[in-house]
Design a protein around this motif. Structure first.
Motif, short mmCIF file in Angstrom:
data_model
loop_
_atom_site.label_atom_id
_atom_site.label_comp_id
_atom_site.label_asym_id
_atom_site.label_seq_id
_atom_site.Cartn_x
_atom_site.Cartn_y
_atom_site.Cartn_z
N THR A 37 3.01 2.62 2.86
CA THR A 37 2.48 2.29 4.07
C THR A 37 2.40 0.82 4.32
O THR A 37 2.54 0.61 5.82
CB THR A 37 0.82 2.53 3.95
OG1 THR A 37 0.85 4.02 3.46
CG2 THR A 37 0.09 2.56 5.14
N PRO A 63 7.36 9.66 -1.25
CA PRO A 63 6.33 8.54 -1.37
C PRO A 63 6.01 8.24 -0.13
O PRO A 63 6.68 8.06 0.93
CB PRO A 63 7.21 7.54 -2.31
CG PRO A 63 8.15 8.34 -2.84
CD PRO A 63 8.62 9.50 -2.05
N ILE A 64 4.53 7.82 0.18
CA ILE A 64 4.14 7.17 1.39
C ILE A 64 4.01 5.89 1.22
O ILE A 64 3.17 5.19 0.42
CB ILE A 64 2.96 8.06 1.75
CG1 ILE A 64 2.98 9.50 1.61
CG2 ILE A 64 2.34 7.49 3.22
CD1 ILE A 64 3.74 10.21 2.67
N ILE A 109 0.91 -1.41 -0.10
CA ILE A 109 0.05 0.02 -0.11
C ILE A 109 0.73 0.98 0.09
O ILE A 109 1.71 1.27 0.89
CB ILE A 109 -0.98 0.05 1.33
CG1 ILE A 109 -1.85 -1.25 1.15
CG2 ILE A 109 -1.76 1.33 1.40
CD1 ILE A 109 -2.62 -1.33 2.35
N TYR A 110 0.60 2.14 -1.11
CA TYR A 110 1.68 3.41 -0.99
C TYR A 110 0.85 4.41 -1.93
O TYR A 110 -0.14 4.08 -2.67
CB TYR A 110 2.86 3.03 -1.80
CG TYR A 110 2.62 2.29 -3.10
CD1 TYR A 110 2.56 2.93 -4.27
CD2 TYR A 110 3.05 0.94 -3.29
CE1 TYR A 110 2.56 2.36 -5.18
CE2 TYR A 110 2.85 0.43 -4.46
CZ TYR A 110 2.63 0.91 -5.74
OH TYR A 110 2.70 0.47 -6.74
N TYR A 111 1.41 5.44 -1.40
CA TYR A 111 0.75 6.58 -2.36
C TYR A 111 1.94 7.64 -2.83
O TYR A 111 2.83 7.95 -1.88
CB TYR A 111 -0.23 7.56 -1.46
CG TYR A 111 -0.44 8.74 -1.90
CD1 TYR A 111 -1.50 9.09 -3.17
CD2 TYR A 111 0.12 10.23 -1.31
CE1 TYR A 111 -1.54 10.41 -3.44
CE2 TYR A 111 -0.30 11.25 -1.88
CZ TYR A 111 -1.08 11.23 -2.98
OH TYR A 111 -1.35 12.63 -3.68
N ILE A 112 1.90 8.03 -4.23
CA ILE A 112 2.95 8.88 -4.52
C ILE A 112 2.40 10.24 -5.08
O ILE A 112 1.78 10.04 -6.04
CB ILE A 112 3.83 8.00 -5.49
CG1 ILE A 112 4.47 6.60 -5.00
CG2 ILE A 112 5.20 8.82 -6.08
CD1 ILE A 112 4.85 5.61 -5.76
N PRO A 113 2.76 11.05 -4.36
CA PRO A 113 2.21 12.45 -4.80
C PRO A 113 2.74 12.79 -6.19
O PRO A 113 3.83 12.50 -6.70
CB PRO A 113 2.40 13.57 -3.96
CG PRO A 113 3.65 12.86 -3.28
CD PRO A 113 3.62 11.27 -3.33
N ASN A 114 2.03 13.58 -7.21
CA ASN A 114 2.49 13.90 -8.48
C ASN A 114 2.96 15.42 -8.61
O ASN A 114 3.35 15.80 -9.60
CB ASN A 114 1.33 13.66 -9.28
CG ASN A 114 0.15 14.53 -9.24
OD1 ASN A 114 0.15 15.27 -8.46
ND2 ASN A 114 -0.75 14.28 -10.14
N ASN A 131 4.12 21.32 1.94
CA ASN A 131 4.28 20.50 0.88
C ASN A 131 5.68 20.78 0.11
O ASN A 131 5.96 21.06 -0.92
CB ASN A 131 3.38 20.96 -0.66
CG ASN A 131 3.21 19.89 -1.30
OD1 ASN A 131 3.66 18.58 -1.18
ND2 ASN A 131 2.33 20.21 -2.59
#
Length: 148
Positions: free
Chosen positions: A79, A76-77, A56-61, A71
């Motif tokens: 999780t 990258p987060i 599970i991960y989130y990568i901002p753009n 910001n």
């Protein structure tokens, strides 16, 4: 009906139960159903349900390294499901030159190269990591926008 979910929780007598297995353990659970007829007949069936710890991960753009309090870094987060000891983040400019690299999940890019803030624009990134569930090496890539 009598359901045993093999995870230490109480047995359930619902017809169509909803059950949530522990999220911190990747393993197989031997789920057993006992069905009783009005005449006292009993039947049972068992199935093994594999619970896997997925990545599970989130990568901002986009991020804004402009000196305010919001910001300021591209990070990258990651999780769940990622081995923190086998992780690499690399950022590239438009010519493919490496402008940032980190092997630490907690360290993000502050938008600088050679001590100076980069120009506004789009920068490519690549992340390599090993999954905790299978030791598989994953490579993901994308881009991030720098806005000042």
């Amino acid at each position: 009906y009598l359901w045993n979910f093999d995870d230490g929780t109480d047995m359930v007598t619902d017809v169509n139960p909803i059950h949530e297995f522990p999220s911190d353990v990747s393993q197989g659970y031997s789920v057993m159903l006992y069905a009783y007829s009005p005449l006292g007949c009993v039947d049972s069936t068992t199935i093994v349900i594999q619970v896997k710890d997925e990545e599970i991960y989130y990568i901002p753009n986009t991020f804004t390294p402009d000196g305010d309090e919001f910001n300021q870094t591209f990070k990258p987060i990651m999780t769940a499901g990622v081995d923190p000891f086998d992780y690499n983040l690399t950022l590239f400019n438009r010519w493919g030159e490496i402008i940032f690299e980190s092997n630490n999940l907690e360290v993000g890019w502050d938008g600088t190269f050679n001590g100076k803030i980069v120009q506004e624009g789009t920068y490519n990134w690549k992340i390599e990591f090993k999954t905790l569930s299978s030791d598989e090496r994953m490579i993901i890539s994308g881009h991030v926008n720098v806005i000042k």
